[in-house]
Design an enzyme around this catalytic site. Structure first.
Site, PDB file in Angstrom:
ATOM      1  N   VAL B  38       0.868  -1.190   0.000  1.00  0.00           N
ATOM      2  CA  VAL B  38       0.000   0.000   0.000  1.00  0.00           C
ATOM      3  C   VAL B  38       0.898   1.231   0.000  1.00  0.00           C
ATOM      4  O   VAL B  38       1.677   1.429   0.928  1.00  0.00           O
ATOM      5  CB  VAL B  38      -0.914   0.003   1.247  1.00  0.00           C
ATOM      6  CG1 VAL B  38      -1.784   1.258   1.282  1.00  0.00           C
ATOM      7  CG2 VAL B  38      -1.787  -1.244   1.268  1.00  0.00           C
ATOM      8  N   ASP B  39       0.817   2.048  -1.047  1.00  0.00           N
ATOM      9  CA  ASP B  39       1.692   3.224  -1.094  1.00  0.00           C
ATOM     10  C   ASP B  39       1.114   4.366  -0.264  1.00  0.00           C
ATOM     11  O   ASP B  39       0.005   4.268   0.263  1.00  0.00           O
ATOM     12  CB  ASP B  39       1.993   3.644  -2.541  1.00  0.00           C
ATOM     13  CG  ASP B  39       0.758   4.124  -3.292  1.00  0.00           C
ATOM     14  OD1 ASP B  39      -0.232   4.533  -2.648  1.00  0.00           O
ATOM     15  OD2 ASP B  39       0.785   4.092  -4.537  1.00  0.00           O
TER      16      ASP B  39
END
Lengths: 408, 80
Positions: B38-39
């Site tokens: 998850v950025d």
């Protein structure tokens, strides 16, 4: 005239007529209209309730999570560029990424994102505004996404010259290769502004057709009954390549991009110069750049958007700069006006007309304007031996771009 | 009051919607960035969606402490 030859080795598109180049070209040759009613709720109150919407939704092609981080214009750009890239067969050829550039624009940019996020801001407050908003609406977004996807490292350029954007992006690609800044350029443009605000804005200018009860007949360039353009959406991409680079890898070559001409009117922010002086200079410049004369140009894919003034000015311009011999067409009669993407899509149509020796028709030209004194491929596709074809694109702001393609 | 299992499955739904994370991969010991990919921008979306779903406030200075799914579950459990 330059000593560096540039050729077209790949094409890609997503348009109101098809999700790729092959289906779009088939529909163009068949004279099919991509214009239909706008059935969205918001369209009910607008004076214009027709448009040429994409034949294949990006959601059918791009994975959902990736798509929700992209503006519609970015998604369409990526679809067209990936098709062109695959078509050119460049993947796995060892192309140096530092010799691969992108020149890809948009007339208006990520307007749908801007407007949708503004709705969220008004209704739900700033915390709910998407963190992807800025990369979705920035005008260089489509070019940047293509550069990211293909790993281009020779620069990602984003042209913006309204309805001349697509053609100017191709012209910039030509310059980049001639100047030695890249061996391969992904060039083209995208536009996705079928949304109430842009539609209302163009409608307020009285620039759009209001033939709401007969969508397929609304875009009618050069016809006496024309009453404005029909808004379209889509993207077109061309792979431009240095000719010796393409030859060395045995690439299939569609055409030579032989010349380009770019001028500006200095006349009015939106009205075209009725004498088409800037257009004439652009056409002459492109022909000279290609090392040709007017008589060599056999076909012109005209800008002709179906507006009362612009269509006839261009006719006079073509007669002056090219002559009275070329066979014209306006594919906008079928695709609507893709604004910034028009020049890219229409370059593709001109290239395929060259390759196949067949000119797509101008539909709806039932009652030609009395001043139309050049030959048009009206109603039906026309076979013709074409050695050189021109694409014209003119844009708000007084931008004029002409491109000349010759047989490979 | 939601249980830890319910909060975890609620977060899994959000992670799938926002970042395309397979719900089967979501477990308390998983790191958002290292394990679930998850950025930072997606994490912002996850936090806003979680606030709404669980009726909590997660201030920005708290977000940096939420390294794993379990950290988020504990924060939500304690504050909702």
């Amino acid at each position: 005239m330059s000593t560096v030859d540039v050729v077209v080795t790949g094409l890609g598109a997503t348009t109101p007529l098809g999700g790729d180049v092959a289906s779009t070209w088939d529909a163009l040759l068949a004279g099919r209209s991509g214009v239909g009613p706008l059935t969205q709720e918001w369209a009910g109150s607008l004076p214009v309730r027709i448009a040429a919407q994409l034949a294949v939704e990006p959601s059918e092609v791009i994975e959902r999570v990736k798509l929700r981080r992209m503006d519609r214009s970015e998604a369409m750009a990526l679809i067209a560029a990936k098709e062109a890239w695959a078509d050119a067969g460049l993947a796995g050829t060892g192309l140096d990424a530092e010799r691969l550039a992108v020149s890809f624009g948009s007339g208006i940019g990520g307007a749908i994102t801007l407007l949708d996020q503004d709705d969220i801001l008004e209704k739900h407050g700033p915390r709910r505004v998407s963190p992807h908003t800025v990369p979705m609406l920035m005008p260089n977004g489509p070019a940047a996404y293509i550069g990211l996807e293909l790993g281009a490292r020779a620069g990602v350029r984003a042209m913006a010259s309204a309805c001349a954007t697509g053609a100017e992006a191709v012209a910039l690609g030509l310059d980049l290769i001639r100047l030695g800044r890249a061996d391969v350029v992904v060039a083209g443009s995208t536009e996705a502004v079928i949304h109430p605000l842009p539609v209302a804005g163009f409608a307020s200018m009285r620039a759009m057709s209001t033939r709401n009860d007969d969508p397929e007949r609304a875009s009618r360039p050069w016809d006496k009954g024309r009453d404005g353009f029909v808004l379209g959406e889509g993207a077109g991409a061309l792979i431009l390549e240095r000719a010796d680079h393409a030859a060395a890898r045995g690439a299939r070559i569609y055409a030579r991009l032989a010349g380009a001409g770019i001028t500006s009117d200095g006349y009015d922010i939106v009205q075209p110069d009725p004498e088409c002086r800037g257009g004439i200079r652009a056409m002459r410049m492109a022909i000279e750049d290609a090392g040709l004369t007017g008589t060599d140009i056999h076909h012109v894919n005209a800008h002709a958007t179906s507006t009362p003034v612009g269509d006839m000015g261009e006719i006079m311009g073509i007669r002056t700069a090219v002559g009275d011999h070329p066979i014209l067409t306006s594919t906008k009669s079928m695709t609507g006006h893709l604004l910034g993407a028009a020049g890219a899509l229409e370059s593709i149509a001109a290239i395929l007309a060259l390759r196949d020796g067949i000119i797509p028709p101008t539909i709806n030209l039932d009652d030609p304007d009395d001043r139309l004194d050049l030959e048009v491929a009206a109603h039906k596709a026309r076979t013709a031996d074409i050695q050189a074809a021109m694409n014209n694109s003119f844009g708000f702001g007084g931008h004029n771009v002409a491109l000349v393609f010759t047989r490979a | 009051m939601a249980t830890r299992t319910e909060i975890t499955s609620g977060l899994a739904e959000i992670l799938e919607e926002v970042a395309g994370v397979n719900p089967d991969d979501v477990a308390e010991e998983k790191s958002f960035t290292d394990d679930l990919d998850v950025d930072s921008l997606s994490m912002v979306e996850v936090v806003v969606a979680a606030e709404e779903k669980f009726g909590v406030k997660i201030p920005d200075n708290e977000v940096q402490n939420l390294k794993t799914v379990g950290d988020a579950v504990s924060y939500i459990e304690a504050n909702h």
